[in-house]
Design a protein around this motif. Structure first.
Motif, PDB file in Angstrom:
ATOM      1  N   PHE A 135       0.768  -1.024  -0.024  1.00 51.89           N
ATOM      2  CA  PHE A 135       0.159   0.039  -0.183  1.00 51.89           C
ATOM      3  C   PHE A 135       0.921   1.262   0.092  1.00 51.89           C
ATOM      4  CE2 PHE A 135      -2.638   3.192   1.776  1.00 51.89           C
ATOM      5  CZ  PHE A 135      -4.149   3.068   1.218  1.00 51.89           C
ATOM      6  N   GLU A 136       0.558   2.183  -0.928  1.00 51.82           N
ATOM      7  CA  GLU A 136       1.415   3.434  -0.963  1.00 51.82           C
ATOM      8  C   GLU A 136       0.655   4.613  -0.462  1.00 51.82           C
ATOM      9  OE1 GLU A 136       4.067   3.894  -4.567  1.00 51.82           O
ATOM     10  OE2 GLU A 136       2.722   2.282  -5.180  1.00 51.82           O
ATOM     11  N   LEU A 137       1.262   5.203   0.548  1.00 53.81           N
ATOM     12  CA  LEU A 137       0.452   6.199   1.116  1.00 53.81           C
ATOM     13  C   LEU A 137       0.542   7.599   0.369  1.00 53.81           C
ATOM     14  CD1 LEU A 137       1.275   5.853   4.986  1.00 53.81           C
ATOM     15  CD2 LEU A 137      -1.073   5.814   4.055  1.00 53.81           C
ATOM     16  N   ASN A 138       1.738   7.549  -0.289  1.00 48.78           N
ATOM     17  CA  ASN A 138       2.155   8.620  -0.975  1.00 48.78           C
ATOM     18  C   ASN A 138       2.532   7.924  -2.664  1.00 48.78           C
ATOM     19  OD1 ASN A 138       1.809  10.994   0.847  1.00 48.78           O
ATOM     20  ND2 ASN A 138       3.117   9.562   1.875  1.00 48.78           N
ATOM     21  N   PRO A 139       1.788   7.455  -3.407  1.00 52.25           N
ATOM     22  CA  PRO A 139       1.828   6.876  -4.664  1.00 52.25           C
ATOM     23  C   PRO A 139       2.659   7.942  -5.497  1.00 52.25           C
ATOM     24  CG  PRO A 139      -0.370   7.124  -4.610  1.00 52.25           C
ATOM     25  CD  PRO A 139       0.252   7.461  -3.155  1.00 52.25           C
ATOM     26  N   ASP A 140       2.108   9.230  -5.432  1.00 49.13           N
ATOM     27  CA  ASP A 140       2.713  10.250  -6.600  1.00 49.13           C
ATOM     28  C   ASP A 140       3.949  10.977  -5.821  1.00 49.13           C
ATOM     29  OD1 ASP A 140       0.799   9.964  -8.185  1.00 49.13           O
ATOM     30  OD2 ASP A 140      -0.778  10.991  -7.031  1.00 49.13           O
ATOM     31  N   MET A 141       4.656  10.527  -4.895  1.00 50.88           N
ATOM     32  CA  MET A 141       5.665  11.122  -4.569  1.00 50.88           C
ATOM     33  C   MET A 141       6.670  11.170  -5.253  1.00 50.88           C
ATOM     34  SD  MET A 141       7.361  12.570  -1.625  1.00 50.88           S
ATOM     35  CE  MET A 141       6.086  12.048  -0.439  1.00 50.88           C
ATOM     36  N   PRO A 142       7.484  12.128  -5.632  1.00 50.88           N
ATOM     37  CA  PRO A 142       8.516  12.106  -6.701  1.00 50.88           C
ATOM     38  C   PRO A 142       9.694  11.517  -6.199  1.00 50.88           C
ATOM     39  CG  PRO A 142       8.445  14.518  -5.300  1.00 50.88           C
ATOM     40  CD  PRO A 142       7.163  13.767  -5.025  1.00 50.88           C
ATOM     41  N   ALA A 143      10.577  11.341  -7.013  1.00 49.23           N
ATOM     42  CA  ALA A 143      11.974  10.456  -6.680  1.00 49.23           C
ATOM     43  C   ALA A 143      12.738  10.959  -5.538  1.00 49.23           C
ATOM     44  CB  ALA A 143      12.668  10.289  -8.083  1.00 49.23           C
ATOM     45  N   GLU A 144      12.731  12.536  -5.679  1.00 51.08           N
ATOM     46  CA  GLU A 144      13.816  13.139  -4.681  1.00 51.08           C
ATOM     47  C   GLU A 144      13.211  13.094  -3.148  1.00 51.08           C
ATOM     48  OE1 GLU A 144      11.362  16.497  -6.682  1.00 51.08           O
ATOM     49  OE2 GLU A 144      12.243  14.745  -7.382  1.00 51.08           O
ATOM     50  N   GLY A 145      11.757  12.744  -3.204  1.00 45.97           N
ATOM     51  CA  GLY A 145      11.147  12.713  -1.795  1.00 45.97           C
ATOM     52  C   GLY A 145      10.735  14.016  -1.227  1.00 45.97           C
TER      53      GLY A 145
END
Length: 233
Positions: free
Chosen positions: A62-72
């Protein structure tokens, strides 16, 4: 979704024991970015010890932040943006987590530079680890790497370092990270949970029947374990 190879048998305190204690199937939907997921699991461990029961644990993505960019994103800034928490509240919440973790034997180390990162590849690696019978130890190692050691789990080389510590082959793990079968498996399973109304983690499903969301404490987990075993009897 039902991967028998990912089911890790946990006796009350011995993963290899052939104990005659009752064993409960527990599916845990979680994200390695979620501190309450490791808190909930540690509370579950206490409940198993208190009741003398065992468990077969399967971890699900489960991804809480599926749109999180690569740099976080900086953790404090992320919490302020997503939940509207003030900087002071963020500090208080971190201290609370550190206190709870210490009581459960898990170390949370936060600092001003702590980040939330994209966890998709971590889930892909966990999917592969399930085929090797090492999903559970990898999950534990990833929690430690992120929360205790401050490792950036969005970096493949970091993930591979962690994979090696639990006995996974580095080259095979590297290939798995880009394998369509594992990536699609994660995407498909996440979609199932979203479609079934799962919006927060940890979400624990006991005996494929009862759902408990959030870290609910050893006492509540113990009651659920006892309920499941009583019904089975």
């Amino acid at each position: 979704m039902d991967k028998s190879s990912s089911a890790t048998p946990l006796a009350p305190q011995d993963t290899s024991s052939t104990t005659s204690a009752p064993v409960v199937q527990i599916d845990i939907i979680s994200d390695v970015m979620c501190p309450w997921c490791i808190v909930g699991y540690k509370q579950l461990e206490l409940a198993l010890a208190q009741t003398g029961m065992g468990a077969r644990v399967r971890w699900h993505p489960f991804e809480l932040n599926p749109d999180m960019p690569a740099e976080g994103e900086n953790m404090t800034e992320h919490i302020q943006r997503k939940y509207g928490a003030s900087a002071e509240q963020s500090v208080q919440n971190r201290q609370r987590l550190q206190d709870i973790g210490a009581a459960l034997g898990f170390e949370f180390n936060f600092n001003p530079d702590s980040k939330i990162v994209n966890s998709f590849h971590a889930h892909v690696l966990l999917d592969y680890a399930a085929t090797q019978g090492l999903q559970h130890p990898l999950k534990m190692a990833l929690f430690k790497a992120h929360f205790s050691d401050g490792k950036d789990l969005s970096q493949d080389e970091v993930l591979l370092d962690v994979a090696e510590t639990v006995g996974l082959d580095r080259d095979a793990s590297r290939a798995a990270l880009t394998a369509e079968c594992h990536q699609q498996a994660v995407r498909s399973e996440e979609k199932v949970w979203y479609q079934n109304g799962i919006s927060g983690v940890p979400s624990m499903i006991f005996a494929e029947k009862y759902l408990i969301t959030g870290a609910q404490g050893p006492e509540n987990y113990a009651k659920m374990l006892q309920k499941v075993i009583s019904e089975a009897a």
